[in-house]
Design a protein around this motif. Structure first.
Motif, short mmCIF file in Angstrom:
data_model
loop_
_atom_site.label_atom_id
_atom_site.label_comp_id
_atom_site.label_asym_id
_atom_site.label_seq_id
_atom_site.Cartn_x
_atom_site.Cartn_y
_atom_site.Cartn_z
N TYR A 248 0.82 -1.21 0.00
CA TYR A 248 0.00 0.00 0.00
C TYR A 248 0.86 1.27 0.00
O TYR A 248 0.36 2.35 0.28
CB TYR A 248 -0.96 -0.02 1.20
CG TYR A 248 -1.87 -1.21 1.15
CD1 TYR A 248 -3.08 -1.17 0.46
CD2 TYR A 248 -1.49 -2.42 1.73
CE1 TYR A 248 -3.90 -2.27 0.36
CE2 TYR A 248 -2.31 -3.53 1.64
CZ TYR A 248 -3.51 -3.45 0.96
OH TYR A 248 -4.32 -4.57 0.85
N ARG A 281 -1.21 -0.12 8.01
CA ARG A 281 -0.59 -0.11 6.70
C ARG A 281 -0.28 1.32 6.26
O ARG A 281 -0.30 1.64 5.09
CB ARG A 281 -1.52 -0.78 5.68
CG ARG A 281 -1.66 -2.29 5.87
CD ARG A 281 -2.90 -2.81 5.13
NE ARG A 281 -2.94 -4.26 5.14
CZ ARG A 281 -3.39 -5.00 6.14
NH1 ARG A 281 -3.84 -4.41 7.23
NH2 ARG A 281 -3.40 -6.32 6.07
N HIS A 282 -0.02 2.19 7.23
CA HIS A 282 0.41 3.54 6.90
C HIS A 282 1.50 3.98 7.85
O HIS A 282 1.75 3.34 8.87
CB HIS A 282 -0.76 4.52 6.88
CG HIS A 282 -1.28 4.96 8.22
ND1 HIS A 282 -1.94 4.12 9.09
CD2 HIS A 282 -1.26 6.18 8.84
CE1 HIS A 282 -2.30 4.78 10.18
NE2 HIS A 282 -1.89 6.03 10.05
N TRP A 297 -1.50 3.18 3.13
CA TRP A 297 -2.93 2.88 2.95
C TRP A 297 -3.76 4.04 3.48
O TRP A 297 -3.56 4.52 4.59
CB TRP A 297 -3.27 1.60 3.70
CG TRP A 297 -4.60 1.01 3.37
CD1 TRP A 297 -5.20 0.95 2.15
CD2 TRP A 297 -5.48 0.34 4.28
NE1 TRP A 297 -6.41 0.29 2.24
CE2 TRP A 297 -6.61 -0.09 3.53
CE3 TRP A 297 -5.43 0.06 5.65
CZ2 TRP A 297 -7.66 -0.78 4.11
CZ3 TRP A 297 -6.49 -0.63 6.23
CH2 TRP A 297 -7.59 -1.04 5.47
N LYS A 299 -7.43 4.37 2.81
CA LYS A 299 -8.84 4.13 2.49
C LYS A 299 -9.78 4.97 3.36
O LYS A 299 -10.86 5.38 2.92
CB LYS A 299 -9.15 2.64 2.68
CG LYS A 299 -10.55 2.23 2.24
CD LYS A 299 -10.74 0.74 2.44
CE LYS A 299 -12.12 0.29 1.98
NZ LYS A 299 -12.29 0.40 0.53
N ASP A 310 -4.30 5.93 -1.80
CA ASP A 310 -3.05 5.50 -1.20
C ASP A 310 -1.90 6.39 -1.68
O ASP A 310 -1.90 6.85 -2.81
CB ASP A 310 -2.75 4.05 -1.54
CG ASP A 310 -3.78 3.09 -0.96
OD1 ASP A 310 -3.82 1.94 -1.42
OD2 ASP A 310 -4.54 3.49 -0.06
N GLY A 422 -6.57 -0.47 -0.85
CA GLY A 422 -7.36 -1.51 -0.20
C GLY A 422 -7.76 -2.65 -1.11
O GLY A 422 -8.77 -3.30 -0.90
#
Length: 439
Positions: A248, A281-282, A297, A299, A310, A422
């Motif tokens: 991501y 995921r960030h 990521w 989302k 992203d 995502g």
């Protein structure tokens, strides 16, 4: 006790630090005041019940003096009293992550008796495991250990804190915990990795797990943080390095490629990084001049760049009046920060109230938390826990309330499925980790 401890026209106590979990948030305020908000069904808020809180709520009855640290795991929380030399923990107890010698849930802060009297330098919490660095530089770990993330040389869970023997004779400065991996920086600037390594998140050049800490070949490091399955480090010169999973863009290298060893983030090469935090995921990085950058990521808007796309390169996060940021903390799908003006902001996923805005909507830019910020409109009061006996409803067996949700499927090595925004079908879009058992 009165339902509010501060009148609307009074400035709230100054924020000392913030932390974020899977779907809950905490803040330590001046005067030894501890607030929590967001999802509460596992007791992670510490209010003696399983209710969500949509605004920051003071934990009443918790009178441990001199709290200096509060850290969120995914669905549990830990705190340290410097005056007492005592660690406290509460929330979801599966796998022994609370360190109390069992796997039961705890709904109010309880002392970790095995750590009583030990002077702690730092605490770190991952998804299901915790670690503590002592003032002497020793490391203790406890909780889930299916991939060796405790560093004890086994894959057996530990219900009580155990010393990592591999660090004997090595003084550890800082630790960080991901979902199933752990990283550490020593006082000499060496970095170590252990646990789950499928995406190269240990930085050791391969995708193998490690059951004990292993040294990473790298430049001298001073800071380390873990995302779910990636790792972030900062060198002594202030340069930012990342490695591990990047489906991501969470590594910030302008692409979606994994890296098996530390790799410099070139986009920030002209900045000195002073603080880092990893989300599910960030990633967020704070520079020495008070600027905040986010990537990965997005989302739910957790990067804070004003969109839901992203980002594979760092994007600056803007604050009202260009306020400089003092601290940042990543949750799984949301982010918290407070500025030098002591204003607290939150953005990202808000479905459980973890943003503290009194609503359950997502935000893709920083929005001030009124009850914690001197510049807030003043329409919200700082709430307190309901007046319930502090010792009430402490132990509840998880098996009595929940059924386990199957673990996320792990992509096989070489998988080239769709990347970004995502697209990974194995990533749940909601915040449900466990489902209630039908009565």
């Amino acid at each position: 006790m009165d339902a509010a401890i501060s009148a609307a026209h009074e400035a709230p106590p100054a924020v000392v630090l913030v932390s974020a979990g899977a779907s809950h948030s905490v803040a330590l305020l001046a005067g030894n005041v501890l607030c929590t908000w967001g999802r509460g069904e596992d007791g992670q808020l510490g209010h003696g019940d399983a209710e969500d809180r949509l605004v920051p709520t003071v934990i009443t009855g918790f009178e441990a003096p001199g709290i200096t640290s509060v850290i969120c795991g995914a669905d549990h929380t830990t705190a340290y009293s410097e005056d007492e030399h005592q660690v406290y923990s509460w929330g979801w107890g599966d796998f022994g992550r609370l360190g109390h010698g069992n796997s039961t849930d705890v709904f109010t802060p309880q002392p970790v008796k095995a750590l009583q009297g030990i002077k702690i330098k730092q605490l770190a919490c991952g998804d299901s495991h915790c670690l503590a660095v002592t003032m002497a530089g020793e490391v203790l770990s406890w909780g889930r250990n299916q991939n060796g993330q405790l560093g004890l040389g086994t894959t057996e869970d530990s219900l009580l804190p155990q010393t990592i023997q591999a660090f004997e004779g090595i003084s550890v400065k800082m630790i960080a915990a991901g979902a199933e991996h752990t990283a550490a920086v020593t006082e000499d600037g060496e970095i170590y990795g252990w646990g789950w390594g499928r995406y190269g998140n240990l930085g050791l050049g391969d995708r193998n797990d490690r059951l004990v800490p292993e040294k990473v070949s790298s430049v001298e490091m001073v800071l380390v943080a873990c995302g779910w399955r990636h790792t972030i480090t900062v060198s002594s010169s202030g340069s930012l390095y990342t490695y591990g999973w990047s489906k991501y863009g969470q590594l910030g290298h302008g692409d979606f490629e994994d890296h098996l060893v530390p790799h410099k983030v070139e986009a920030l090469k002209d900045s000195s990084t002073s603080q880092i935090s990893g989300g599910w995921r960030h990633t967020m990085a704070l520079t020495s001049d008070g600027k905040l950058y986010g990537w990965g990521w997005n989302k739910f808007g957790q990067v804070g760049a004003g969109d839901n796309a992203d980002h594979c390169s760092p994007a600056q996060v803007n604050f009202p009046e260009e306020q400089k940021v003092a601290q940042v903390a990543c949750g799984w799908r949301h982010t918290l920060a407070f500025t030098e003006k002591k204003n607290v902001f939150a953005w990202g996923r808000g479905t459980s109230g973890q943003l503290g805005h009194g609503e359950i909507v997502d935000r893709n830019t920083p929005v001030i938390i009124d009850a914690l910020s001197p510049d807030g409109p003043g329409s919200k009061k700082l709430e307190s826990s309901a007046a319930i006996p502090f010792a009430a409803k402490i132990w509840v067996s998880p098996s009595e309330r929940y059924a386990l949700v199957p673990d996320e499927k792990v992509a096989k090595s070489g998988d080239v499925s769709a990347r970004g925004n995502g697209a990974d079908a194995s990533v749940p879009e909601n915040d449900v980790k466990r489902m209630r058992v039908s009565s």
